[in-house]
Design a protein around this motif. Structure first.
Motif, PDB file in Angstrom:
ATOM      1  N   VAL A  92       0.843  -1.190   0.000  1.00  0.00           N
ATOM      2  CA  VAL A  92       0.000   0.000   0.000  1.00  0.00           C
ATOM      3  C   VAL A  92       0.885   1.249   0.000  1.00  0.00           C
ATOM      4  N   TYR A  93       0.543   2.182  -0.879  1.00  0.00           N
ATOM      5  CA  TYR A  93       1.287   3.428  -1.007  1.00  0.00           C
ATOM      6  C   TYR A  93       0.462   4.575  -0.423  1.00  0.00           C
ATOM      7  N   TYR A  94       1.126   5.423   0.359  1.00  0.00           N
ATOM      8  CA  TYR A  94       0.479   6.554   1.021  1.00  0.00           C
ATOM      9  C   TYR A  94       1.158   7.855   0.600  1.00  0.00           C
ATOM     10  N   CYS A  95       0.368   8.879   0.347  1.00  0.00           N
ATOM     11  CA  CYS A  95       0.963  10.193   0.155  1.00  0.00           C
ATOM     12  C   CYS A  95       0.893  10.981   1.457  1.00  0.00           C
ATOM     13  N   ASN A  96       1.801  11.908   1.561  1.00  0.00           N
ATOM     14  CA  ASN A  96       1.951  12.729   2.769  1.00  0.00           C
ATOM     15  C   ASN A  96       2.314  14.131   2.317  1.00  0.00           C
ATOM     16  N   ALA A  97       1.740  15.116   2.974  1.00  0.00           N
ATOM     17  CA  ALA A  97       2.058  16.497   2.623  1.00  0.00           C
ATOM     18  C   ALA A  97       2.107  17.347   3.878  1.00  0.00           C
ATOM     19  N   GLU A  98       3.039  18.268   3.869  1.00  0.00           N
ATOM     20  CA  GLU A  98       3.121  19.251   4.955  1.00  0.00           C
ATOM     21  C   GLU A  98       2.365  20.492   4.483  1.00  0.00           C
ATOM     22  N   VAL A  99       1.226  20.738   5.103  1.00  0.00           N
ATOM     23  CA  VAL A  99       0.313  21.775   4.626  1.00  0.00           C
ATOM     24  C   VAL A  99       0.111  22.829   5.707  1.00  0.00           C
ATOM     25  N   ARG A 100       0.217  24.095   5.275  1.00  0.00           N
ATOM     26  CA  ARG A 100      -0.145  25.191   6.171  1.00  0.00           C
ATOM     27  C   ARG A 100      -1.581  25.559   5.854  1.00  0.00           C
ATOM     28  N   SER A 101      -2.428  25.421   6.859  1.00  0.00           N
ATOM     29  CA  SER A 101      -3.851  25.680   6.670  1.00  0.00           C
ATOM     30  C   SER A 101      -4.122  27.175   6.552  1.00  0.00           C
ATOM     31  N   ARG A 102      -4.988  27.513   5.587  1.00  0.00           N
ATOM     32  CA  ARG A 102      -5.386  28.910   5.435  1.00  0.00           C
ATOM     33  C   ARG A 102      -6.215  29.369   6.628  1.00  0.00           C
ATOM     34  N   ALA A 103      -6.940  28.444   7.223  1.00  0.00           N
ATOM     35  CA  ALA A 103      -7.833  28.794   8.325  1.00  0.00           C
ATOM     36  C   ALA A 103      -7.064  29.085   9.615  1.00  0.00           C
ATOM     37  N   THR A 104      -6.010  28.293   9.866  1.00  0.00           N
ATOM     38  CA  THR A 104      -5.298  28.411  11.141  1.00  0.00           C
ATOM     39  C   THR A 104      -3.885  28.960  11.001  1.00  0.00           C
ATOM     40  N   MET A 105      -3.343  28.900   9.770  1.00  0.00           N
ATOM     41  CA  MET A 105      -1.959  29.273   9.477  1.00  0.00           C
ATOM     42  C   MET A 105      -0.971  28.393  10.235  1.00  0.00           C
ATOM     43  N   ILE A 106      -1.434  27.219  10.606  1.00  0.00           N
ATOM     44  CA  ILE A 106      -0.579  26.247  11.277  1.00  0.00           C
ATOM     45  C   ILE A 106      -0.228  25.160  10.282  1.00  0.00           C
ATOM     46  N   ALA A 107       1.049  24.784  10.233  1.00  0.00           N
ATOM     47  CA  ALA A 107       1.515  23.734   9.328  1.00  0.00           C
ATOM     48  C   ALA A 107       1.517  22.393  10.056  1.00  0.00           C
ATOM     49  N   ARG A 108       1.030  21.375   9.388  1.00  0.00           N
ATOM     50  CA  ARG A 108       1.048  20.028   9.956  1.00  0.00           C
ATOM     51  C   ARG A 108       1.060  19.015   8.823  1.00  0.00           C
ATOM     52  N   GLN A 109       1.306  17.768   9.199  1.00  0.00           N
ATOM     53  CA  GLN A 109       1.357  16.692   8.224  1.00  0.00           C
ATOM     54  C   GLN A 109      -0.036  16.121   8.000  1.00  0.00           C
ATOM     55  N   TYR A 110      -0.324  15.828   6.745  1.00  0.00           N
ATOM     56  CA  TYR A 110      -1.569  15.164   6.391  1.00  0.00           C
ATOM     57  C   TYR A 110      -1.237  13.908   5.592  1.00  0.00           C
ATOM     58  N   TRP A 111      -2.132  12.919   5.694  1.00  0.00           N
ATOM     59  CA  TRP A 111      -1.940  11.645   5.022  1.00  0.00           C
ATOM     60  C   TRP A 111      -3.138  11.297   4.147  1.00  0.00           C
ATOM     61  N   GLY A 112      -2.829  10.636   3.026  1.00  0.00           N
ATOM     62  CA  GLY A 112      -3.883  10.057   2.214  1.00  0.00           C
ATOM     63  C   GLY A 112      -4.336   8.729   2.802  1.00  0.00           C
ATOM     64  N   GLN A 113      -5.347   8.145   2.186  1.00  0.00           N
ATOM     65  CA  GLN A 113      -5.957   6.928   2.704  1.00  0.00           C
ATOM     66  C   GLN A 113      -5.202   5.678   2.272  1.00  0.00           C
ATOM     67  N   GLY A 114      -4.312   5.813   1.327  1.00  0.00           N
ATOM     68  CA  GLY A 114      -3.548   4.670   0.841  1.00  0.00           C
ATOM     69  C   GLY A 114      -4.161   4.078  -0.413  1.00  0.00           C
ATOM     70  N   THR A 115      -3.303   3.590  -1.296  1.00  0.00           N
ATOM     71  CA  THR A 115      -3.748   2.937  -2.515  1.00  0.00           C
ATOM     72  C   THR A 115      -2.896   1.687  -2.733  1.00  0.00           C
ATOM     73  N   GLN A 116      -3.563   0.586  -3.062  1.00  0.00           N
ATOM     74  CA  GLN A 116      -2.869  -0.698  -3.200  1.00  0.00           C
ATOM     75  C   GLN A 116      -2.212  -0.805  -4.570  1.00  0.00           C
ATOM     76  N   VAL A 117      -0.957  -1.213  -4.567  1.00  0.00           N
ATOM     77  CA  VAL A 117      -0.232  -1.538  -5.790  1.00  0.00           C
ATOM     78  C   VAL A 117       0.161  -3.006  -5.705  1.00  0.00           C
ATOM     79  N   THR A 118      -0.231  -3.766  -6.718  1.00  0.00           N
ATOM     80  CA  THR A 118       0.091  -5.190  -6.770  1.00  0.00           C
ATOM     81  C   THR A 118       0.813  -5.490  -8.068  1.00  0.00           C
ATOM     82  N   VAL A 119       2.008  -6.047  -7.948  1.00  0.00           N
ATOM     83  CA  VAL A 119       2.811  -6.400  -9.115  1.00  0.00           C
ATOM     84  C   VAL A 119       2.901  -7.920  -9.168  1.00  0.00           C
ATOM     85  N   SER A 120       2.232  -8.499 -10.138  1.00  0.00           N
ATOM     86  CA  SER A 120       2.140  -9.951 -10.211  1.00  0.00           C
ATOM     87  C   SER A 120       1.811 -10.380 -11.623  1.00  0.00           C
TER      88      SER A 120
END
Length: 121
Positions: A92-120
């Motif tokens: 499973v592959y996950y994306c991650n981004a360091e985002v500064r929120s426009r609402a709070t101006m606070i930067a934090r890490q966010y994660w995607g839900q994951g996507t399965q990659v199968t090589v077979s």
């Protein structure tokens, strides 16, 4: 406030290619580094590739020369082009981004839900 949505996973034969996408949406002021991780069951999450806001990239040794990370800042999207895929890339592959929120101006890490990659075959 901020969501990351991944797409592009699936089943591919060894030697094939896949392109993963991860789009960020919500209350975004800026996005700094964006990353792709992968995690197999029972293993620690592994950093696959990272791209800075300026476009500098870095890769895990296991994917160098086969994977390419890129981003479209206008679309708040990061991509992972995966070529010459091997069975050991299956997980499973996950994306991650360091985002500064426009609402709070606070930067934090966010994660995607994951996507399965199968090589077979």
């Amino acid at each position: 406030q901020v969501q990351l949505v991944e797409s592009g996973g699936g089943l591919v034969q060894p030697g094939g290619s896949l392109r993963l996408s991860c789009a960020a949406s919500g209350s975004i002021f800026t996005i700094n580094a964006m990353r792709w991780y992968r995690q197999a069951p029972g293993n620690q999450r592994e950093l696959v590739a990272v791209i800075t806001s300026g476009g500098s990239t870095n890769y895990a040794d296991s994917v160098k020369g086969r994977f390419t990370i890129s981003r479209d800042n206008a679309k708040n999207t990061v991509y992972l082009q995966m070529n010459s895929l091997k069975p050991e890339d299956t997980t499973v592959y996950y994306c991650n981004a360091e985002v500064r929120s426009r609402a709070t101006m606070i930067a934090r890490q966010y994660w995607g839900q994951g996507t399965q990659v199968t090589v077979s075959s």
